[in-house]
Each structure stands twice: as structure tokens, then as C-alpha cells.
Design a protein around this motif. Structure first.
Motif, PDB file in Angstrom:
ATOM      1  N   ILE A   1     -49.173 -34.894  33.425  1.00  0.00           N
ATOM      2  CA  ILE A   1     -48.330 -34.928  32.231  1.00  0.00           C
ATOM      3  C   ILE A   1     -48.717 -36.191  31.468  1.00  0.00           C
ATOM      4  O   ILE A   1     -48.790 -37.272  32.043  1.00  0.00           O
ATOM      5  CB  ILE A   1     -46.825 -34.980  32.599  1.00  0.00           C
ATOM      6  N   GLU A   2     -48.971 -36.034  30.169  1.00  0.00           N
ATOM      7  CA  GLU A   2     -49.366 -37.199  29.367  1.00  0.00           C
ATOM      8  C   GLU A   2     -48.162 -38.107  29.118  1.00  0.00           C
ATOM      9  O   GLU A   2     -47.046 -37.621  28.888  1.00  0.00           O
ATOM     10  CB  GLU A   2     -49.951 -36.752  28.029  1.00  0.00           C
ATOM     11  N   GLY A   3     -48.429 -39.409  29.155  1.00  0.00           N
ATOM     12  CA  GLY A   3     -47.362 -40.373  28.911  1.00  0.00           C
ATOM     13  C   GLY A   3     -47.926 -41.771  29.051  1.00  0.00           C
ATOM     14  O   GLY A   3     -49.097 -41.935  29.387  1.00  0.00           O
ATOM     15  N   ASN A   4     -47.110 -42.778  28.780  1.00  0.00           N
ATOM     16  CA  ASN A   4     -47.592 -44.152  28.792  1.00  0.00           C
ATOM     17  C   ASN A   4     -46.928 -45.055  29.820  1.00  0.00           C
ATOM     18  O   ASN A   4     -47.590 -45.656  30.651  1.00  0.00           O
ATOM     19  CB  ASN A   4     -47.362 -44.792  27.420  1.00  0.00           C
ATOM     20  N   CYS A   5     -45.625 -45.168  29.701  1.00  0.00           N
ATOM     21  CA  CYS A   5     -44.970 -46.323  30.310  1.00  0.00           C
ATOM     22  C   CYS A   5     -43.799 -45.937  31.216  1.00  0.00           C
ATOM     23  O   CYS A   5     -43.586 -44.767  31.506  1.00  0.00           O
ATOM     24  CB  CYS A   5     -44.469 -47.248  29.209  1.00  0.00           C
ATOM     25  N   GLU A   6     -43.029 -46.943  31.587  1.00  0.00           N
ATOM     26  CA  GLU A   6     -41.859 -46.712  32.446  1.00  0.00           C
ATOM     27  C   GLU A   6     -40.797 -45.894  31.731  1.00  0.00           C
ATOM     28  O   GLU A   6     -40.046 -45.158  32.361  1.00  0.00           O
ATOM     29  CB  GLU A   6     -41.267 -48.045  32.905  1.00  0.00           C
TER      30      GLU A   6
ATOM     31  N   GLY B   1     -41.131 -34.112  25.071  1.00  0.00           N
ATOM     32  CA  GLY B   1     -42.056 -34.827  24.202  1.00  0.00           C
ATOM     33  C   GLY B   1     -43.421 -35.133  24.804  1.00  0.00           C
ATOM     34  O   GLY B   1     -44.211 -35.854  24.209  1.00  0.00           O
ATOM     35  N   HIS B   2     -43.700 -34.570  25.982  1.00  0.00           N
ATOM     36  CA  HIS B   2     -44.941 -34.920  26.678  1.00  0.00           C
ATOM     37  C   HIS B   2     -45.886 -33.733  26.812  1.00  0.00           C
ATOM     38  O   HIS B   2     -45.464 -32.653  27.217  1.00  0.00           O
ATOM     39  CB  HIS B   2     -44.605 -35.507  28.047  1.00  0.00           C
ATOM     40  N   ASP B   3     -47.157 -33.971  26.472  1.00  0.00           N
ATOM     41  CA  ASP B   3     -48.166 -32.915  26.547  1.00  0.00           C
ATOM     42  C   ASP B   3     -48.530 -32.602  28.000  1.00  0.00           C
ATOM     43  O   ASP B   3     -48.524 -33.493  28.852  1.00  0.00           O
ATOM     44  CB  ASP B   3     -49.448 -33.351  25.812  1.00  0.00           C
ATOM     45  N   THR B   4     -48.869 -31.340  28.242  1.00  0.00           N
ATOM     46  CA  THR B   4     -49.379 -30.935  29.556  1.00  0.00           C
ATOM     47  C   THR B   4     -50.559 -29.996  29.309  1.00  0.00           C
ATOM     48  O   THR B   4     -50.832 -29.639  28.165  1.00  0.00           O
ATOM     49  CB  THR B   4     -48.319 -30.168  30.384  1.00  0.00           C
ATOM     50  N   ASP B   5     -51.210 -29.558  30.372  1.00  0.00           N
ATOM     51  CA  ASP B   5     -52.324 -28.617  30.174  1.00  0.00           C
ATOM     52  C   ASP B   5     -51.815 -27.219  29.815  1.00  0.00           C
ATOM     53  O   ASP B   5     -52.596 -26.338  29.500  1.00  0.00           O
ATOM     54  CB  ASP B   5     -53.238 -28.586  31.409  1.00  0.00           C
TER      55      ASP B   5
END
Ligand SMILES: [Cu+2]
Length: 120
Positions: free
Chosen positions: A32-37, A87-91
Motif C-alpha cells: 500500500i502506498e504511503g509515507n509516514c506514521e 486515500g492510499h494507492d494499491t495495485d
């Protein structure tokens, strides 16, 4: 039927039911795409709210989610859709732009990595 036989039959029945319920529980790891805590909290909460999810972890380093869930209650696709709805991209697809745009700056994983801007 003696009492002893009855007890054994009951124990076997409980064991069989337990074994069956156990086989419905699956652990799946996916990206799952994302950045931080903050993303971590959002993703884990979105996944944990899904029906049949026993535990959900997401690692900001590897971007991998590890979910323990009941296969009779939900599917990996549904879990990915829950992440996308948050709000998070996935395949399996991208989050809706409106939802993505509403994420805090730090969480805009499509354009920047949070690490560079927020590491102290
Ligand atoms: Cu974030």
C-alpha cells in the motif's frame, strides 16, 4: 453411550469446529502506498475497521501491509479498496483524487517522500 464416550465425542466436535475456524484465518502481505506514521495510523485503522480483520500492520519503510483476516468475511481486494478509500494507492487501483488531495501534505506519497522533509 457411556458418559466417558460422550465427553470424548464432545471434545472431538469442539476440536473439529476449532480447526475449521482456524483454517478460515489467513495472513496476507501486500503493498500500500504511503509515507509516514500518519499514513500508518490511517491505513491500519482503515484495515482494522474491515469486517473479519483480526490484526492489521503497515510498515512505512517497506510499504507492506500485513493483515490477519477471516476469509469468509473479507477478501484482499476489499482490504485494498479500504486502503484506497482512505486515500492510499494499491495495485488494485488508485485512491480517488479528492480523497488523496485531502491528505495532509506529508502524506502526499505520489509527489514526495515524507522522510526527506520531516526527518529531524
Ligand atoms: Cu503520512
Amino acid at each position: 453411550m457411556t458418559f466417558k464416550t460422550l465427553v470424548i465425542v464432545f471434545l472431538l466436535a469442539f476440536w473439529a469446529i476449532g480447526a475449521q475456524a482456524q483454517s478460515l484465518v489467513k495472513t496476507e502481505t501486500f503493498r500500500i502506498e504511503g509515507n509516514c506514521e500518519m499514513c500508518q495510523d490511517r491505513i491500519e485503522e482503515a484495515l482494522a475497521f474491515q469486517k473479519g480483520v483480526k490484526s492489521a500492520r503497515w510498515n512505512p519503510e517497506s510499504k507492506l501491509a500485513t493483515v490477519v483476516y477471516r476469509t469468509d468475511k473479507t477478501t484482499v481486494l476489499q482490504l485494498k479498496q479500504a486502503a484506497m478509500a482512505a486515500g492510499h494507492d494499491t495495485d488494485a487501483g488508485k485512491a480517488a483524487d479528492a480523497v488523496y488531495q485531502a491528505l495532509p501534505d506529508c502524506c502526499q506519497f505520489r509527489t514526495k517522500a515524507c522522510k526527506e522533509s520531516s526527518s529531524k
